[in-house]
Design a protein around this motif. Structure first.
Motif, PDB file in Angstrom:
ATOM      1  N   GLN A 242      58.757 -29.558 -13.237  1.00 11.43           N
ATOM      2  CA  GLN A 242      60.485 -29.313 -13.026  1.00 11.43           C
ATOM      3  C   GLN A 242      61.098 -28.574 -14.352  1.00 11.43           C
ATOM      4  OE1 GLN A 242      61.988 -30.137 -10.105  1.00 11.43           O
ATOM      5  NE2 GLN A 242      64.110 -30.937 -11.920  1.00 11.43           N
ATOM      6  N   GLN A 243      59.963 -29.530 -15.821  1.00 13.52           N
ATOM      7  CA  GLN A 243      60.835 -28.584 -16.677  1.00 13.52           C
ATOM      8  C   GLN A 243      60.944 -26.876 -16.799  1.00 13.52           C
ATOM      9  OE1 GLN A 243      58.541 -29.872 -20.278  1.00 13.52           O
ATOM     10  NE2 GLN A 243      59.941 -30.686 -20.957  1.00 13.52           N
ATOM     11  N   LYS A 244      59.559 -26.148 -16.039  1.00 15.37           N
ATOM     12  CA  LYS A 244      59.393 -25.179 -15.372  1.00 15.37           C
ATOM     13  C   LYS A 244      60.802 -24.441 -15.036  1.00 15.37           C
ATOM     14  CE  LYS A 244      55.191 -23.306 -17.272  1.00 15.37           C
ATOM     15  NZ  LYS A 244      54.423 -23.098 -16.893  1.00 15.37           N
ATOM     16  N   ARG A 245      61.123 -25.520 -13.821  1.00  7.74           N
ATOM     17  CA  ARG A 245      62.131 -24.925 -12.550  1.00  7.74           C
ATOM     18  C   ARG A 245      63.424 -25.025 -13.675  1.00  7.74           C
ATOM     19  NH1 ARG A 245      61.862 -25.203  -7.878  1.00  7.74           N
ATOM     20  NH2 ARG A 245      64.095 -25.618  -6.928  1.00  7.74           N
ATOM     21  N   MET A 246      63.514 -26.173 -14.722  1.00 10.70           N
ATOM     22  CA  MET A 246      65.082 -26.084 -15.112  1.00 10.70           C
ATOM     23  C   MET A 246      64.718 -24.934 -15.694  1.00 10.70           C
ATOM     24  SD  MET A 246      66.954 -28.575 -12.884  1.00 10.70           S
ATOM     25  CE  MET A 246      68.151 -28.694 -14.904  1.00 10.70           C
ATOM     26  N   GLU A 247      64.123 -24.586 -16.776  1.00  2.10           N
ATOM     27  CA  GLU A 247      64.584 -23.461 -17.722  1.00  2.10           C
ATOM     28  C   GLU A 247      65.100 -22.050 -17.044  1.00  2.10           C
ATOM     29  OE1 GLU A 247      60.395 -22.191 -20.228  1.00  2.10           O
ATOM     30  OE2 GLU A 247      60.861 -24.277 -20.799  1.00  2.10           O
ATOM     31  N   LEU A 248      64.041 -21.870 -15.785  1.00  2.00           N
ATOM     32  CA  LEU A 248      63.847 -20.651 -14.530  1.00  2.00           C
ATOM     33  C   LEU A 248      65.845 -21.069 -14.001  1.00  2.00           C
ATOM     34  CD1 LEU A 248      61.154 -20.011 -12.759  1.00  2.00           C
ATOM     35  CD2 LEU A 248      62.692 -18.705 -14.075  1.00  2.00           C
ATOM     36  N   ILE A 249      66.581 -22.414 -13.716  1.00  2.00           N
ATOM     37  CA  ILE A 249      67.643 -21.830 -13.210  1.00  2.00           C
ATOM     38  C   ILE A 249      68.365 -21.616 -14.476  1.00  2.00           C
ATOM     39  CG2 ILE A 249      69.255 -23.323 -12.284  1.00  2.00           C
ATOM     40  CD1 ILE A 249      67.092 -25.054 -10.799  1.00  2.00           C
ATOM     41  N   ARG A 250      68.444 -22.531 -15.682  1.00  2.00           N
ATOM     42  CA  ARG A 250      68.889 -22.294 -16.920  1.00  2.00           C
ATOM     43  C   ARG A 250      69.111 -20.810 -17.566  1.00  2.00           C
ATOM     44  NH1 ARG A 250      70.540 -25.678 -21.190  1.00  2.00           N
ATOM     45  NH2 ARG A 250      70.011 -24.052 -22.719  1.00  2.00           N
ATOM     46  N   SER A 251      67.956 -19.948 -16.649  1.00  2.00           N
ATOM     47  CA  SER A 251      67.717 -18.367 -17.531  1.00  2.00           C
ATOM     48  C   SER A 251      69.204 -18.039 -16.549  1.00  2.00           C
ATOM     49  CB  SER A 251      66.724 -18.302 -16.916  1.00  2.00           C
ATOM     50  OG  SER A 251      66.416 -17.855 -15.824  1.00  2.00           O
ATOM     51  N   THR A 252      69.300 -18.582 -15.528  1.00  2.00           N
ATOM     52  CA  THR A 252      70.023 -17.472 -14.807  1.00  2.00           C
ATOM     53  C   THR A 252      72.016 -17.113 -15.302  1.00  2.00           C
ATOM     54  OG1 THR A 252      69.549 -19.497 -12.624  1.00  2.00           O
ATOM     55  CG2 THR A 252      71.478 -17.845 -12.280  1.00  2.00           C
ATOM     56  N   GLY A 253      71.647 -18.478 -16.430  1.00  2.00           N
ATOM     57  CA  GLY A 253      73.067 -18.633 -17.573  1.00  2.00           C
ATOM     58  C   GLY A 253      74.538 -17.972 -16.303  1.00  2.00           C
ATOM     59  N   PHE A 254      74.754 -16.433 -16.490  1.00  2.00           N
ATOM     60  CA  PHE A 254      76.078 -16.715 -16.021  1.00  2.00           C
ATOM     61  C   PHE A 254      75.822 -17.038 -14.295  1.00  2.00           C
ATOM     62  CE2 PHE A 254      79.817 -13.474 -14.651  1.00  2.00           C
ATOM     63  CZ  PHE A 254      80.971 -14.951 -14.864  1.00  2.00           C
ATOM     64  N   SER A 255      75.112 -15.577 -13.481  1.00  2.00           N
ATOM     65  CA  SER A 255      75.342 -15.539 -12.680  1.00  2.00           C
ATOM     66  C   SER A 255      75.158 -17.361 -11.805  1.00  2.00           C
ATOM     67  CB  SER A 255      74.158 -15.412 -12.406  1.00  2.00           C
ATOM     68  OG  SER A 255      73.528 -13.988 -13.026  1.00  2.00           O
ATOM     69  N   GLN A 256      75.465 -18.390 -13.149  1.00  2.00           N
ATOM     70  CA  GLN A 256      75.517 -19.282 -11.943  1.00  2.00           C
ATOM     71  C   GLN A 256      77.232 -20.049 -11.901  1.00  2.00           C
ATOM     72  OE1 GLN A 256      73.669 -22.717 -13.670  1.00  2.00           O
ATOM     73  NE2 GLN A 256      73.356 -21.671 -15.353  1.00  2.00           N
ATOM     74  N   VAL A 257      78.381 -19.168 -12.530  1.00  2.00           N
ATOM     75  CA  VAL A 257      79.609 -18.946 -12.221  1.00  2.00           C
ATOM     76  C   VAL A 257      79.256 -18.062 -10.522  1.00  2.00           C
ATOM     77  CG1 VAL A 257      81.573 -18.064 -12.968  1.00  2.00           C
ATOM     78  CG2 VAL A 257      79.530 -18.811 -14.801  1.00  2.00           C
ATOM     79  N   PHE A 258      78.848 -17.142 -10.775  1.00  2.00           N
ATOM     80  CA  PHE A 258      78.536 -16.326  -9.913  1.00  2.00           C
ATOM     81  C   PHE A 258      78.497 -17.298  -8.062  1.00  2.00           C
ATOM     82  CE2 PHE A 258      78.032 -12.890  -6.591  1.00  2.00           C
ATOM     83  CZ  PHE A 258      79.155 -12.442  -6.845  1.00  2.00           C
ATOM     84  N   ARG A 259      77.540 -17.999  -8.571  1.00  2.00           N
ATOM     85  CA  ARG A 259      77.193 -18.777  -7.318  1.00  2.00           C
ATOM     86  C   ARG A 259      77.974 -19.713  -6.826  1.00  2.00           C
ATOM     87  NH1 ARG A 259      71.234 -20.914  -6.785  1.00  2.00           N
ATOM     88  NH2 ARG A 259      71.645 -20.599 -10.236  1.00  2.00           N
TER      89      ARG A 259
END
Lengths: 477, 477
Positions: A242-259
């Motif tokens: 789960q930690q690895k998944r969260m780390e990857l999703i966090r690395s999305t960074g600003f693209s989360q706003v685009f999503r």
């Protein structure tokens, strides 16, 4: 609200809330260049040709600032929440993006007070959404990779020693006992994980082996095994995954706003925003496809509630009297501010950034997004007031005309939906949906096979001599 | 001394003076990137392969800061003058350079306090020396261009009217009388110049026609003719020609400093300076040639008094005991500062920039140039003191060993001349003159035709199974 890497995480919920509650959102971007050397846009580009040139730009230049301004109709006024984001490519985990700068674009931003130090020091990192999805899928795959096959004598000996050592310790170990394994190289570490996993399967009973990494002196990594309850082993593994998944999703960074912009299903507004849209898709979502036909499907799919372009609107016949030929953002904005009796726009509480801007912040993405949204709100009201007056009623003080419900769904507004301005071109607009219109060019004469470096004057002379009145000459590359 | 576009012109004479009086100069540059995507350097590159990768870098990345530090031996000490230049591509006259940034390089500079706003706002513009020479030659050619041939009826009428108008005015004009011509387009303006030039030739007597550009309302340009003494006409033309030449030479900007480095005929010093040399030649002098063989001729020709590389020196057998394996600039510098009894280095009067630096300014080009030159001065003295003691004598206080004359011409120093370090490679050095040495690679095994994505571990296993001890695996692209 200014958003940098320092306050991005805590601001995300505010952005989500602003998008959830808004009537529409407006956006703008600042980027490092417009056109590559030898690839200038041309007033006679077809839509596909123009697109191909912009794709080259999108793949090389960088969006460095994004403005987002949400607008919500509250009784007799609009309330706006504006965010100004600095973004800079992440350099962790081997990422190291190369991007091109066009000297004139950079100088232009500098002359409008753009803070390049802030952009580089405090820009929010990003990874395209599609890249993160691929990485997530890969992480799953890595768990299921082929086992390492031991062939060499050296490695066989290493495995035998490991099994002996851990086996001997296990016999006398109790829960929470630890065994530090000798230092080894990364290949042997991968082998160790595999061997310990196999041993795990052979162990009966309520206890299992937890493998931990321990940093030894000099930064070297050693493995340590811990005997612990089998449920704790499983919980630790699930936690790690789960930690690895969260780390990857966090690395999305600003693209989360685009999503969020994609998933909020609210209409979006830009001003002359073809490049902004394309650059954002490439940088925060997925590589742009080869043709405009494919690209418009991607954009229309991403923004289902439609995109409006205030530049295209301002150039339309409906507003010809109002703007008198200029569709520059500041002109459209100030003209609409002066237009009488349209519902006012206010900055929401907690969003003081542009409260006293007065034009000095123009070309900062956040402020341009705010101007764009404000112009759009007032253009909509103007359309309704002049077309279907009952859609805009006077408020109690008879001071302002207040929109009655979502003006975007009126016929007049619908005529502008998904039509994006094509800058310096006679292509009527870039159509995200429906038929892509082509310009009328029966008055355009195309001269081919001219000798290299033929001077304009010679062409003009020949045309005039042939009785052709020349309004304008331009090169087609 | 910090040098930006604001004080560049007034600093040029100081730079010239510093180079004229110095014993040697040291330099360093900061740039926007090291390697393009998919083109990383490789420890097994041949010298030509490495060069080709660096050429790609030089053609895409940008030098944004240059440090220059001159060193002059004065009695028992060295006196240094250090300049730190910010450079940014000019955007006047249609110039609009595109350059690439590598995120990690930009972040690295930012983390060392590089001021990107200063670079963009106040960077000194530049044009490569070769470009300016070409432009100067073109300006000469333009004077001799083919005459415009009038063919159309419209233009014939325009010429006839112009001749009538000016001819009629001339009959009654006295010296200093002026005639403003009607507005016209740029083609007609070119025709007007030609017609007025022809009329000039036909005029007898002591007076002639001076043609001036006048800015009319709305920024449009009109021509105005002035009757004046023939000598004044000729003087005005000569002045205009000289002005255009000076303007072009001024547009060379920072490249003038590069020209001074070439023409001063003093030895130059860098630290691990292969990239610095290549990037500077490309940006300030001329496009880099296709091969290292050609490039080294260009560099050797440019810097006839030789280039020394303190990184290459520090890695040599002579200094093995001193630096214990690390040739990083700060390490070499601080080691040499601590070395006993070598003549001290002082900042010249008027150059206070780095007087109290203490390492905090490392990776600023000026400071790195100063550290490089200081290290070089002391390395030279160390070489002499340990090899030919009579070349370094104690000063009156018996405190310091003072070089007796130009140590650069000693045999020991000559062994380092024109030998540049090749970073992360077993190529012994890049030779600007003489034989380019090749590394001994009989212990390197090259595996070809491996299936795509073969894991390192599989290769290692196979090697070990075949009885090959693997010290290191690396990909060759």
């Amino acid at each position: 609200m200014e958003v940098t890497s320092g306050n991005f995480d805590e601001t995300l919920p505010l952005i989500r809330e602003a998008l959830d509650e808004c009537t529409f959102w407006a956006f703008d971007t600042e980027f490092t260049g417009l056109s590559l050397s030898g690839k200038p846009t041309d007033s006679l580009d077809t839509m596909e040709e123009r697109y191909e040139k912009h794709v080259l730009g999108a793949k090389n230049f960088l969006v460095i600032q994004v403005g987002l301004s949400t607008f919500r109709l509250e009784r007799n006024k609009w309330v706006s929440k504006t965010f100004n984001f600095y973004v800079f490519p992440s350099t962790v985990k081997g990422q190291d993006k190369r991007f091109t700068c066009q000297a004139s674009s950079i100088s232009f931003l500098a002359s409008h007070g753009f803070d390049f130090n802030k952009f580089i020091h405090h820009g929010i990192p990003f990874l395209p959404l599609q890249t993160v999805e691929k990485l997530l899928a890969q992480t799953e795959l890595q768990r299921q990779r082929d086992p390492i096959v031991i062939t060499s004598e050296v490695d066989r000996k290493f495995v035998a020693e490991l099994k002996d050592r851990v086996g001997a310790w296990w016999l006398h170990a109790e829960d929470d006992d630890r065994l530090l394994l000798p230092p080894c190289n990364s290949y042997q570490r991968a082998v160790s994980y595999q061997v310990l996993e196999e041993m795990q399967l052979l162990l009966a009973g309520q206890s299992g082996i937890l493998v931990e990494k321990v940093e030894a002196e000099g930064g070297k990594v050693q493995l340590q095994v811990v005997r612990t309850h089998i449920e704790a082993v499983q919980a630790a593994k699930a936690r790690e995954k789960q930690q690895k998944r969260m780390e990857l999703i966090r690395s999305t960074g600003f693209s989360q706003v685009f999503r969020m912009l994609k998933t909020c299903r609210k209409p979006g507004v830009g001003h002359n925003c073809l490049l902004d849209l394309m650059y954002c898709v490439e940088q925060f979502d997925q590589p742009l496809p080869a043709t405009w036909q494919e690209c418009r499907q991607v954009v229309a799919e991403a923004f289902k509630a439609g995109i409006y372009d205030t530049s295209h609107m301002a150039r339309s016949a409906q507003f010809a009297d109002l703007f008198k030929g200029s569709s520059a953002l500041e002109h459209v904005y100030s003209t609409m501010l002066e237009a009488e009796r349209l519902a006012p726009v206010e900055h929401a509480e907690g969003f003081p950034l542009y409260r006293s801007a007065e034009g000095s912040r123009a070309h900062e993405a956040g402020y341009d997004a705010f101007m764009t949204g404000t112009a759009f709100a007032k253009l909509l009201a103007h359309l309704a007031a002049s077309g279907v007056p009952e859609l805009c009623k006077e408020d109690e003080d008879e001071e302002h005309l207040v929109p009655q419900g979502p003006l975007i769904s009126t016929d007049a507004a619908a005529g502008f939906k998904d039509r994006i301005n094509v800058h310096g071109s006679d292509v009527p607009y870039a159509a995200l949906r429906g038929v892509q219109p082509h310009p009328e060019r029966s008055h355009v004469l195309c001269l081919t096979q001219l000798p290299l470096r033929t001077p304009w004057s010679a062409i003009r002379e020949k045309c005039v001599a042939a009785g052709v009145q020349v309004a304008r000459l331009c090169a087609k590359r």
